[in-house]
Design an enzyme around this catalytic site. Structure first.
Site, PDB file in Angstrom:
ATOM      1  N   THR B 169       0.981  -1.333   0.182  1.00 54.83           N
ATOM      2  CA  THR B 169      -0.012  -0.192  -0.047  1.00 54.83           C
ATOM      3  C   THR B 169       0.955   1.240   0.096  1.00 54.83           C
ATOM      4  O   THR B 169       1.835   1.351   0.086  1.00 54.83           O
ATOM      5  CB  THR B 169      -0.825  -0.080   0.919  1.00 54.83           C
ATOM      6  OG1 THR B 169      -1.759  -1.309   1.190  1.00 54.83           O
ATOM      7  CG2 THR B 169      -1.934   1.394   1.392  1.00 54.83           C
ATOM      8  N   GLY B 208       2.824  -2.989   8.366  1.00 55.67           N
ATOM      9  CA  GLY B 208       3.499  -3.107  10.045  1.00 55.67           C
ATOM     10  C   GLY B 208       4.822  -2.748  10.122  1.00 55.67           C
ATOM     11  O   GLY B 208       5.725  -4.020   9.569  1.00 55.67           O
ATOM     12  N   GLU B 451      -7.162  -5.731   4.383  1.00 57.12           N
ATOM     13  CA  GLU B 451      -7.454  -7.653   3.166  1.00 57.12           C
ATOM     14  C   GLU B 451      -8.306  -7.256   2.502  1.00 57.12           C
ATOM     15  O   GLU B 451      -9.051  -8.409   2.503  1.00 57.12           O
ATOM     16  CB  GLU B 451      -7.310  -8.870   4.232  1.00 57.12           C
ATOM     17  CG  GLU B 451      -5.786  -8.663   5.028  1.00 57.12           C
ATOM     18  CD  GLU B 451      -4.307  -9.242   3.821  1.00 57.12           C
ATOM     19  OE1 GLU B 451      -4.329  -9.288   3.240  1.00 57.12           O
ATOM     20  OE2 GLU B 451      -2.974  -8.771   4.436  1.00 57.12           O
TER      21      GLU B 451
END
Lengths: 683, 683
Positions: B169, B208, B451
């Site tokens: 992303t 993350g 997701e």
């Protein structure tokens, strides 16, 4: 969020240029006139232009304790600066008051200021001295006798050695206030009350500002005289020493801890162990205790009910503001964010061009505008009833009470849902603290419970509705907001879709009240007590009250729209018409189950309404940005990287990210301490 | 939340004694057998009995930076202790692995452990090294060629100098991955790729562990060779120096800031400026770039689709666990909390005795149990399709993909709603951080977007459904989960209410798919392109997919129930029957609008079902506490003052409040600095 001087994003420039309405005209109407708009803007500039009110660090990076200390510092600066503002604007007033002399209207105005845009901009986790103004002072004013007011009111107003709060709820007792356990025993010999917390569940729990901030509290306690119980009474108790701020002997006080939001409120717990106060610190406007221990019953505290209603009226207003802040952020974001080509090989469109996105955002804008129309109606209704009450006429109070209860519940619940849906409509970015949905949601969702829990209030409205339904069977005259129940004609579907929808919602509400009433009758016949019957009909009762609120919201929007269209510029009137239609059809479609259950409507008619609804979303699309501009939320009020007027979402996201304290060092200490040993297999 | 040794609250003792089911029997079934139950309990004891894993301070009092550092410290201790556990239990394994040798199943197991009860108990704001295991290692495994796996996999598995993450992303690009801007230009002369971030919106954003933790990243970038575009490819990039952890030259990396939840994740941003990596760091299992710059197209990465499906299957499981944790807390709280007498002068009842309260809690328990049945089905379906894929047969993939997409959307959305409703059912206490609803909600609501965003996934399912509908018109054989669409008979209301309800939901789904298909056809006839037609039918398409999911959930619950009842003890089977019925009727009543639109059902039939539903709530009431006990959530897993097994809600609320750092000093420094000057009129 500071205003960074950046050029307005081309997409927003284009949106604004293509709009058919003037945001400024809308803003003028929305603010209640040019003068009020200018006044609000001037006050906002006065604070926002002052660098002292610009947080050096985003509050999401602060610890709980840091946030408290930061908020108290800012809160006291805020009060000082607000006094200065008053002096500048009303130099001859001379009262030194915040907004002039002290009366309930002044306190209401202050409450509005604090929970309004300026207040939430400066205090995103709530104003840390709010309860002093919102509860402590009004209680002194409404429940103190003349002597007590003379002694305390002026001092409290000037905060001369006094920061107060109001303590009712206990750890084990909320809604059902007769169950409160804190007790005050009168000791006639010393002319004192002795306060005690007889158990853990009797600890006062939740009062704002009580943990570390307040030094005086109005405490609701069960009065006992010579062992005989005289019900709940309010007592004025000093809990911290005026000079040292140390808790007074027998006082066990502290902060109850972190919450989903409103973390600057300093909600506290409070226990008493033989705490003595003089007799004249029971607030005695209503009931009195004479020196010898004689209890004198007072008149029914009608104005107290009025205050409870007032707070609910304000809450409808508060959650509406929160919903529209969220809608403004989501609209601007959707006008700048581009994603997922509609045509292959075409550039990615503004996500606002996806019909599914319009369906997420526009109904929430419409809802907020229609809640505003309801809040205005409720406010005028409230003022009318208060005038009647002051003249000793309490006839209108039950209707006002019932309407305010169900509107508080429904508007709060649906605003909660709406704010969360709008956050989700911003995808992952909405999940970031810098988008500010968390603070907006945190404040709005607290209102679901405080000042009357959702279901509890619906059940109060429902009791009134069932009584009114019984009256309607006896053909009595019904109050205005209930009058639709007398109309027992079935829905006739006409070309006027709006009228169809409103009538269908009314029929649902009336039918649900009837069903609840019938169920109660049935349970009674089966031998249940009235109370157990009401419990067994609880689902019918609470949903009936919610249906009543929705029917009111729809009908009221339509009625207010007609009035407004006489005075507004035609293009504004046209857009308002779209929004009212969107709101009413959205309400209709969300209630479709009940509507089809209680009305004969053909599939083709539902489809016709659905198509009209989708057409309205498309019709409203070109004015969406201009309309939310018209709410005139300052960037600081929105406090959102995604919602700024200039639409520079990516620049602001990155700018806020870089301010993150974690990014101040290239390498965090965790590396040497934990990650490196892990990577060397040394753990 | 520590286990404080207190006697179990009398109300909970009574509830448990009066239950007709055995919690332990339920727990055994729920865990998948006695052995698994014992194994999980042993592992939990292993961690929870270790004081090193007992947080000294509640995380709600920590600053953002403190929470990160605390989590990394605990995360590394966790890995070390887990390795020790493996060594103790499988001493001859000798691989030094976490759970044995490295394959995708091992990684899946680890992922399950981390997002399961133990993981969320220890890491309420998520596990700070999660992405290394959940994304970095699987990507190496699935997308690296044999050479690359030999070079990197073993080292990465042992975290030997490597902590990785996965970056896809970007700040301006999410769902539509073809729009990603990060580029990798091949320099044939040096046999290197040159990575660049051409604009602000091209910054990697969200991965993350990326802010401060990871030192290697798999980066998805647009491959260019001699200026020609070859689509998205994965590249392995070192972003921080192995020895110093300083960002490598050309790397701009940091943390993106605080969020609604998951604040230990260290989501990061990442920009490249002429960052060079050797040719063999493009992961080349599929496409390849030869040294001279020749691009070799690979086979379609079928297994990649499988991984995407796997993650969605897990999410259905995760949000189900979150929902049931919330339901357990709310049930226990409602069994101890007393409020509002039903009969006047009677003592206040447990709030669980209010029917309106039962209606808030029990449908969520039922929903969680039925989601579990769906997750189990989906897991088996997934395994069947993976076996087929490995044999080169991809026929079943579209059905699995479609089902997993709509279930992920619907289960996530409804779990979000459910968790929030359960929090609200705990009144004000639910708003406290110590109740832990905030963390549960924070994790569950993130899943709404990650997701695959809610609406995006529904539209993917809808495309499949519309194609299947067209096929059904041509009388082809339909996949099992779609087969109901071929049945065009109208609903015949029989005495079997469950069967009626399931069939009514199927008819809704089939009707909605048909309507969407018709609308697309109509728009096409009006001259719209296929894509614009799909946009205009977006609302119909997405709601059709949600209806498909709901019909599946209801049908599957019924089918699984029948299978289970053959093996379960009768009293358990009976309570499961109640829960399945509650779930199906609740789903029916929530969809009543669509149901009445597309089915001919009389008011009296709806009323019959409503009455049955309310009767079921009352019937389930005596087993509510015993049933949630059977989920066997350890107190540490619930982490809630309101949800502990012993029901000592008030003791724990007060205990947690007293641990608040604000309460460590009797007088906060704000008094001298701000409050005292304010009270002396010195501001």
């Amino acid at each position: 969020m500071e205003r960074v001087s950046m050029e307005v994003h081309a997409d927003l420039q284009r949106e604004r240029a293509a709009a058919t309405i003037s945001s400024e005209h809308f803003a003028e109407w929305w603010a209640g006139g040019r003068e009020r708009l200018e006044e609000r803007r001037a006050l906002e500039r006065y604070f926002f232009d002052d660098p002292e009110f610009n947080d050096p660090k985003h509050i999401s990076f602060m610890s709980y304790k840091e946030l408290y200390e930061h908020s108290v510092a800012k809160g006291t600066r805020f009060l000082a600066k607000l006094r200065e503002w008053q002096r500048l604007r009303a130099p001859v007033d001379g009262t030194g008051g915040l907004t002039g002399g002290l009366d309930i209207k002044t306190l209401h105005d202050f409450r509005l200021l604090i929970s309004g845009p300026l207040g939430t901009a400066l205090f995103q986790q709530s104003f840390p001295l709010r309860l002093h103004f919102a509860m402590f002072l009004p209680t002194l004013l409404n429940q103190g006798d003349e002597e007590q007011k003379k002694q305390w009111l002026e001092r409290a107003w000037h905060m001369d050695g006094i920061i107060g709060t109001y303590a009712q709820t206990e750890l084990g007792h909320g809604t059902f206030i007769r169950g409160l356990e804190t007790r005050a025993d009168y000791d006639a010999e010393h002319e004192e009350f002795v306060l005690n917390t007889p158990s853990l569940t009797a600890y006062k729990w939740w009062p704002g500002n009580m943990g570390q901030t307040a030094n005086m509290v109005v405490v609701l306690a069960q009065l006992y005289i010579k062992g005989k119980h005289y019900g709940l009474q309010p007592f004025l108790v000093r809990i911290r020493n005026e000079q040292t701020h140390e808790p007074e002997p027998g006082i066990d006080v502290g902060d109850i801890g972190a919450k989903l939001g409103a973390n600057a409120v300093n909600n506290g717990f409070l226990g008493f162990r033989n705490v003595r106060i003089p007799r004249d610190q029971m607030l005695m406007k209503n009931a009195k205790v004479l020196p010898d221990g004689t209890f004198v019953k007072g008149p029914e505290p009608l104005l107290l009910y009025g205050t409870m209603v007032f707070v609910r009226v304000l809450i409808v207003h508060d959650v509406m503001v929160g919903l529209l802040q969220a809608a403004t952020i989501a609209t601007r974001y959707a006008a700048v964010r581009r994603q997922s080509p509609i045509e292959p090989n075409a550039p990615e469109p503004q996500i606002l061009d996806h019909l599914t996105q319009q369906a997420k955002i526009f109904p929430q804008i419409a809802r907020g505008v229609c809640y505003r129309l309801a809040a205005d109606f409720l406010w005028q209704f409230y003022q009318r009833i208060m005038q009647q009450l002051e003249a000793g006429n309490r006839k209108g109070l039950p209707e006002l009470h019932a309407l305010s209860c169900c509107l508080k519940s429904v508007c709060t619940q649906e605003s909660n849902e709406g704010i969360d849906a709008l956050r989700k409509a911003c995808g992952g970015q909405g999940y970031l603290a810098s988008a500010n949905f968390d603070n907006i949601y945190g404040l709005a969702t607290a209102a679901y419970t405080y000042e009357g829990e959702y279901t509890v209030l619906l059940l109060q409205t429902a009791r009134f509705l069932v009584r009114q339904y019984e009256d309607s069977l006896k053909r009595k005259v019904l109050p205005d907001s209930i009058n639709y129940m007398r109309d027992t004609t079935r829905l006739r579907w006409t070309k006027n879709l709006l009228a169809n929808a409103v009538r269908a919602l009314e029929i649902v509400a009336a039918s649900k009240v009837r069903v609840a009433w019938e169920q109660i009758r049935l349970e009674r016949k089966r031998g249940q007590s009235a109370q157990q019957a009401a419990n067994l009909a609880g689902i019918q009762l609470s949903t009936a009250a919610a249906a009543h609120a929705r029917a009111f919201l729809a009908r009221n929007s339509l009625r207010e729209l007609k009035k407004l269209q006489r005075n507004l510029k035609p293009e504004l009137g046209g857009v308002l018409q779209q929004l009212v239609e969107i709101f009413v059809y959205d309400t209709f479609l969300r209630q479709l189950g009940d509507i089809l259950k209680w009305n004969h409507i053909a599939v083709v008619q539902v489809t016709q309404l659905e198509q009209r609804y989708e057409q309205l979303l498309r019709d409203f699309r070109p004015n969406a940005v201009a309309l939310v501009d018209g709410f005139d939320f300052h960037d600081r009020v929105l406090g959102s990287t995604l919602g700024c007027y200039d639409g520079r979402i990516y620049e602001r996201l990155m700018e806020e990210a870089r301010k993150n304290p974690l990014n101040e060092e290239p390498v965090n200490s965790s590396f040497r301490m934990h990650l490196q040993p892990l990577m060397r297999g040394k753990l």
